[in-house]
Design a protein around this motif. Structure first.
Motif, mmCIF file in Angstrom:
data_model
loop_
_atom_site.group_PDB
_atom_site.id
_atom_site.type_symbol
_atom_site.label_atom_id
_atom_site.label_comp_id
_atom_site.label_asym_id
_atom_site.label_seq_id
_atom_site.Cartn_x
_atom_site.Cartn_y
_atom_site.Cartn_z
ATOM 1 N N SER A 3 24.366 20.320 7.892
ATOM 2 C CA SER A 3 24.937 20.977 9.261
ATOM 3 C C SER A 3 25.650 19.903 10.133
ATOM 4 O O SER A 3 26.482 20.147 10.906
ATOM 5 C CB SER A 3 23.862 21.540 10.159
ATOM 6 O OG SER A 3 22.775 20.887 10.211
ATOM 7 N N SER A 28 30.989 30.177 12.870
ATOM 8 C CA SER A 28 30.064 30.899 13.515
ATOM 9 C C SER A 28 29.414 29.912 14.547
ATOM 10 O O SER A 28 29.444 28.834 14.387
ATOM 11 C CB SER A 28 28.886 31.251 12.744
ATOM 12 O OG SER A 28 29.658 31.953 11.422
ATOM 13 N N PHE A 29 29.182 30.648 15.637
ATOM 14 C CA PHE A 29 28.215 29.850 16.950
ATOM 15 C C PHE A 29 29.097 28.711 17.624
ATOM 16 O O PHE A 29 28.549 28.074 18.447
ATOM 17 C CB PHE A 29 26.919 28.987 16.180
ATOM 18 C CG PHE A 29 26.187 30.151 15.626
ATOM 19 C CD1 PHE A 29 25.382 31.132 16.101
ATOM 20 C CD2 PHE A 29 25.969 29.731 14.280
ATOM 21 C CE1 PHE A 29 24.564 31.953 15.188
ATOM 22 C CE2 PHE A 29 24.914 30.527 13.392
ATOM 23 C CZ PHE A 29 24.446 31.583 14.192
ATOM 24 N N CYS A 30 30.576 28.864 17.175
ATOM 25 C CA CYS A 30 31.195 27.590 18.049
ATOM 26 C C CYS A 30 31.542 28.185 19.517
ATOM 27 O O CYS A 30 31.534 29.405 19.627
ATOM 28 C CB CYS A 30 32.347 27.314 17.141
ATOM 29 S SG CYS A 30 33.534 28.789 17.177
ATOM 30 N N ARG A 32 29.959 31.142 21.288
ATOM 31 C CA ARG A 32 28.757 30.990 20.542
ATOM 32 C C ARG A 32 28.161 32.071 19.824
ATOM 33 O O ARG A 32 26.884 32.208 19.360
ATOM 34 C CB ARG A 32 27.665 30.345 21.262
ATOM 35 C CG ARG A 32 27.999 28.770 21.597
ATOM 36 C CD ARG A 32 26.957 27.977 21.826
ATOM 37 N NE ARG A 32 27.311 26.524 22.180
ATOM 38 C CZ ARG A 32 27.551 25.749 20.952
ATOM 39 N NH1 ARG A 32 27.823 26.079 19.919
ATOM 40 N NH2 ARG A 32 28.126 24.582 21.535
ATOM 41 N N LYS A 33 29.063 33.281 19.550
ATOM 42 C CA LYS A 33 28.606 34.489 18.820
ATOM 43 C C LYS A 33 29.060 34.210 17.493
ATOM 44 O O LYS A 33 29.543 33.109 17.102
ATOM 45 C CB LYS A 33 29.722 35.739 19.242
ATOM 46 C CG LYS A 33 29.134 36.339 20.623
ATOM 47 C CD LYS A 33 29.977 37.548 20.867
ATOM 48 C CE LYS A 33 29.532 37.965 22.434
ATOM 49 N NZ LYS A 33 30.837 38.679 22.831
ATOM 50 N N LYS A 34 28.818 35.129 16.516
ATOM 51 C CA LYS A 34 28.985 34.951 15.184
ATOM 52 C C LYS A 34 30.498 34.990 15.055
ATOM 53 O O LYS A 34 31.279 35.316 16.190
ATOM 54 C CB LYS A 34 28.284 35.649 14.277
ATOM 55 C CG LYS A 34 26.785 35.503 14.462
ATOM 56 C CD LYS A 34 25.755 36.414 13.653
ATOM 57 C CE LYS A 34 24.393 36.001 14.093
ATOM 58 N NZ LYS A 34 23.648 37.480 13.241
ATOM 59 N N GLU A 35 31.076 35.092 13.625
ATOM 60 C CA GLU A 35 32.564 34.796 13.428
ATOM 61 C C GLU A 35 32.930 36.524 13.311
ATOM 62 O O GLU A 35 32.285 37.520 13.196
ATOM 63 C CB GLU A 35 32.572 34.378 12.118
ATOM 64 C CG GLU A 35 32.729 32.668 12.100
ATOM 65 C CD GLU A 35 33.139 32.238 10.940
ATOM 66 O OE1 GLU A 35 34.364 32.653 10.555
ATOM 67 O OE2 GLU A 35 32.472 31.206 10.267
ATOM 68 N N THR A 55 19.558 24.157 16.060
ATOM 69 C CA THR A 55 20.698 25.203 16.394
ATOM 70 C C THR A 55 22.058 24.528 15.988
ATOM 71 O O THR A 55 22.067 23.294 16.083
ATOM 72 C CB THR A 55 20.633 25.841 17.770
ATOM 73 O OG1 THR A 55 20.691 24.710 18.684
ATOM 74 C CG2 THR A 55 19.349 26.668 17.885
ATOM 75 N N GLN A 56 23.096 25.232 16.088
ATOM 76 C CA GLN A 56 24.324 24.627 16.107
ATOM 77 C C GLN A 56 24.657 23.777 17.190
ATOM 78 O O GLN A 56 25.159 22.606 16.884
ATOM 79 C CB GLN A 56 25.516 25.840 15.947
ATOM 80 C CG GLN A 56 26.826 25.295 15.788
ATOM 81 C CD GLN A 56 26.952 24.672 14.385
ATOM 82 O OE1 GLN A 56 26.096 24.762 13.448
ATOM 83 N NE2 GLN A 56 28.114 23.915 13.781
#
Ligand code: ADE
Length: 220
Positions: A155, A174-176, A181-184, A96-97
């Motif tokens: 990544s 995304s995921f930041c 940590r949701k999408k953009e 994952t991120q």
């Protein structure tokens, strides 16, 4: 950051344009990353350079044998003793991120030794004795770990400071963390209208607070 890749297909990496152009190509040219490939077959003591055999207990497929894998991993570890050995397998922890962020910071100095499996898998004794971390890139089965290794390298590399220009900051990915940590949020660029479909007015308003609020409400 140094990546040592153990594979029976070094050409998948050495001849891969993915590592020669764009972000990964630039990062390589600038010395921000180094990808070293090691051909597992070269470590085989078998006269035909065999690296696999039939499974004890029967069953389908072939299993990668201990001897070449022990020799290859030990040789790479001698060059780079602090790097953890990561085995790519569908049975590993799902990548994952947050993993990418952790690896880009924690292992930037030591680098990573990335082991690609093939066939049905590798002899369990290699996993027990020499593998530190097992990673999967998703719940599906690939023909080998090579694509998974490329996914990890990509990544991680884009998170190394200086690899992306400021204009492509990974802080708004995304995921930041900034976006919980949701999408953009949705992106639009010129023209304002394309085939009758308009860019949302708020994005043309120049009102930064409203734009921020709209983006936050539209995270997907
Ligand atoms: N090797 C085969 N399938 C894989 C997956 N999903 N993730 C990592 N390595 C693999």
């Amino acid at each position: 950051m140094r990546f040592d890749v153990l594979t029976i297909f070094p050409s998948f990496f050495e001849e891969n344009p993915y590592f020669k152009y764009s972000i990964l190509g630039e990062a390589t040219k600038k010395g921000q990353i180094e990808v070293h490939t090691h051909d597992i077959r070269e470590y085989s003591e078998d006269k035909h350079k065999k690296v696999d055999d039939t499974p004890y207990g029967g069953g389908a497929g072939m299993v990668m044998t201990c001897q070449p894998l022990f020799a290859a991993i030990k040789s790479v570890k001698k060059e780079n003793p602090k790097a953890p050995v990561v085995f790519l397998t569908p049975q590993g922890e799902t990548w994952t991120q947050p993993h990418a962020e952790e690896f880009a910071t924690k292992h930037e100095q030591t680098g990573l030794i990335l082991l690609c499996g093939r066939y049905e898998g590798i002899d369990q004794r290699v996993r027990d004795a020499l593998v530190d971390i097992e990673i999967s890139i998703g719940d599906y089965v690939l023909t080998g770990g090579e694509l998974a290794v490329m996914t990890l390298i990509d990544s991680i590399t884009r998170l190394i400071p200086g690899v992306l220009g400021n204009e492509n900051s990974p802080e708004e990915d995304s995921f930041c963390v900034k976006f919980d940590r949701k999408k953009e949020y949705p992106h639009y660029t010129k023209p304002e209208e394309f085939q009758g479909i308009k860019v949302p007015d708020v994005l043309l308003s120049g009102h930064h607070a409203n734009i921020e609020a709209w983006r936050h409400d539209n995270l997907k």
